[in-house]
Structure formats: structure tokens, C-alpha cells
Motif scaffolding. Sequence first.
Motif, PDB file in Angstrom:
ATOM      1  N   ASP A  62     -24.193  15.767  54.559  1.00 50.53           N
ATOM      2  CA  ASP A  62     -25.316  16.712  54.556  1.00 50.53           C
ATOM      3  C   ASP A  62     -25.049  17.925  55.448  1.00 50.53           C
ATOM      4  O   ASP A  62     -25.577  19.006  55.220  1.00 50.53           O
ATOM      5  CB  ASP A  62     -26.602  16.021  55.022  1.00 50.53           C
ATOM      6  N   LEU A  65     -23.842  21.302  53.844  1.00 43.03           N
ATOM      7  CA  LEU A  65     -24.676  22.101  52.930  1.00 43.03           C
ATOM      8  C   LEU A  65     -24.608  23.577  53.329  1.00 43.03           C
ATOM      9  O   LEU A  65     -24.612  23.908  54.520  1.00 43.03           O
ATOM     10  CB  LEU A  65     -26.117  21.603  52.979  1.00 43.03           C
ATOM     11  N   TYR A 194     -33.155  19.528  50.322  1.00 45.65           N
ATOM     12  CA  TYR A 194     -31.939  19.859  49.575  1.00 45.65           C
ATOM     13  C   TYR A 194     -32.075  21.188  48.834  1.00 45.65           C
ATOM     14  O   TYR A 194     -31.116  21.961  48.754  1.00 45.65           O
ATOM     15  CB  TYR A 194     -31.590  18.736  48.595  1.00 45.65           C
ATOM     16  N   LYS A 198     -29.339  23.858  49.925  1.00 47.14           N
ATOM     17  CA  LYS A 198     -28.342  24.257  48.938  1.00 47.14           C
ATOM     18  C   LYS A 198     -28.496  25.721  48.556  1.00 47.14           C
ATOM     19  O   LYS A 198     -27.517  26.414  48.278  1.00 47.14           O
ATOM     20  CB  LYS A 198     -28.448  23.391  47.675  1.00 47.14           C
ATOM     21  N   TYR A 207     -24.765  16.547  45.559  1.00 41.77           N
ATOM     22  CA  TYR A 207     -25.941  16.036  46.272  1.00 41.77           C
ATOM     23  C   TYR A 207     -26.971  15.535  45.261  1.00 41.77           C
ATOM     24  O   TYR A 207     -27.043  16.038  44.138  1.00 41.77           O
ATOM     25  CB  TYR A 207     -26.541  17.140  47.152  1.00 41.77           C
TER      26      TYR A 207
END
Length: 276
Positions: A62, A65, A194, A198, A207
Amino acid sequence: MEDLLRQAEWRIIDQSAVGLHFQALQSFGFDDALCASVGAGKAPATARTWVHHNTVVLGIQDTKLPFLDAGVQYLKEMGYQVIVRNSGGLAVVLDDGVLNISLIFPEAEKGIDINRGYEAMWRLIQQMFADFPAKIEAKEIIGSYCPGSYDLSIGGKKFAGISQRRLRKGVAVQIYLCVSGSGADRAELIREFYKRAKGGQYTKFSYPEIIPEVMASLSELLNSSLTIADCMMRLLTELKKNSSRFYAGQLNEYELELLPSYVQRITERNEKFAEL
């Protein structure tokens, strides 16, 4: 095959209440210290339970990202602390409706196959809730956060995820168990994280595309007002059945000496995120 749940001794370290008063970051230090101790034969097989206030635990992947800072800022605005754990997996949500259970085993000479660890935890959860007619399955639930082949689900809805940590001949099998509250709300939080982290950019790593409807709590799935205390009683009952000697304990002197260094290691890894 030897049943991992069956141990000559089970020590339980219950931090399901006091864990609300210290950071989740420290919990991963606790498990590392226990791994090293159990692996060295300084302590018997140990089950540790813990609950923390609103915290999102990120996985190492993570942190790659492209707009991580935007995602972290959103989580903080929603009232969540953000930490990065020292084991695999992706983002998960911890709050006062989520019970975390760590089973720490000593590795035998031949070692513990990774699937045996997962199977042991799955079997434990099945036994804990055997009085309900629901079937607890272990398979990847597409659309869940932190998906894995040992997601635990009922009727296709995930309520728990399992991970493992191996350190110095000790094995920690860890599970987060969504006991109460809304599983979909937790999933929506991670979905938005996310989306922001992203920023619409392509990433080499895939992901998860979160679908909140595929996640739920045990209380929702079993139509029962389960509490952390109720689940603790179920856990203690099953561990007692699986040992000749079962007792509540705390960290021993060896573990207390190890703990500061392990907490420091994970704290140092997280320092750069404190300024986001």
C-alpha cells in the motif's frame, strides 16, 4: 497430521480491553516478541487477543500507491490512525468491533507448513461458532479488502482475514474478526482510500476493487448481537478443550526484555508516515 490447535499448554494473553489504551503499532511488536520467545522455547504456545480504536493498518504494498498522502489524509479526516505493519497483506480496518487473535506456535524441526497455520485458525473459528447453523468457508472473496485464499466468509460475505508472521522459529497466525458493526461501512472506507491513493493512475500492482456489499460482520451474518466479550468466552472455551494446561498470563521476563526493541523497529518504519 498433527493438530496445531492441540497443545500441551496454551497461555492466553488477553489485551482485548487494555488494547484500547495503546496503539495498534505496539501490537505488532508484542507478536514479534512472542514469536521470538515461543520459538526459543522460553514460553508455551500462546494466544493473544487485542482490540484497538479506529485504525487502518496498511501493508507494505500500500505504501507504493502513487497518491498515498491523499489517501492517508482522507483516513485521518475520517478519524482513523494509519500505520504500516511488518507482515504481508493490504489495508485492513481495526475498531472496537473487531477482535484480533494471534496464535503463536513453536516451529517443529520440520517446520510448520504455511497452509497448516491457516487451517488451524479456520478450524478454531469454526469451532467457536459451531452452535450456529451457518457454514464458515475459507476462500478468496473478490471485492473484499485485503483479499486472500483464506478469507473467512458466510454466504459469500467476508467477515475475517488471516495472515502469518514467521520470526526466529516462531509462527504467529493472526486473524481480524469483524464481530459487530457494519462490514460494508468498513469496506467503503477502504474503497475510498484506494480511490484517492491511486488517483486514477495505472499501477503495476493490482490493488483490490472494493465492493462493500461482499463484506459483513458476524453479528450481521448470524443475526445475533455478538460482542467482543462473547467471542472471547468462545475462544477461551475452545482453547481449554485443546490443551492439558490452559492459563491466563502476561509477558514473561524474557519477553519484556525483547519487547522494546521490536516496538522500536516497527515504530521507526512508521515514522515517515507520521508527517503525512
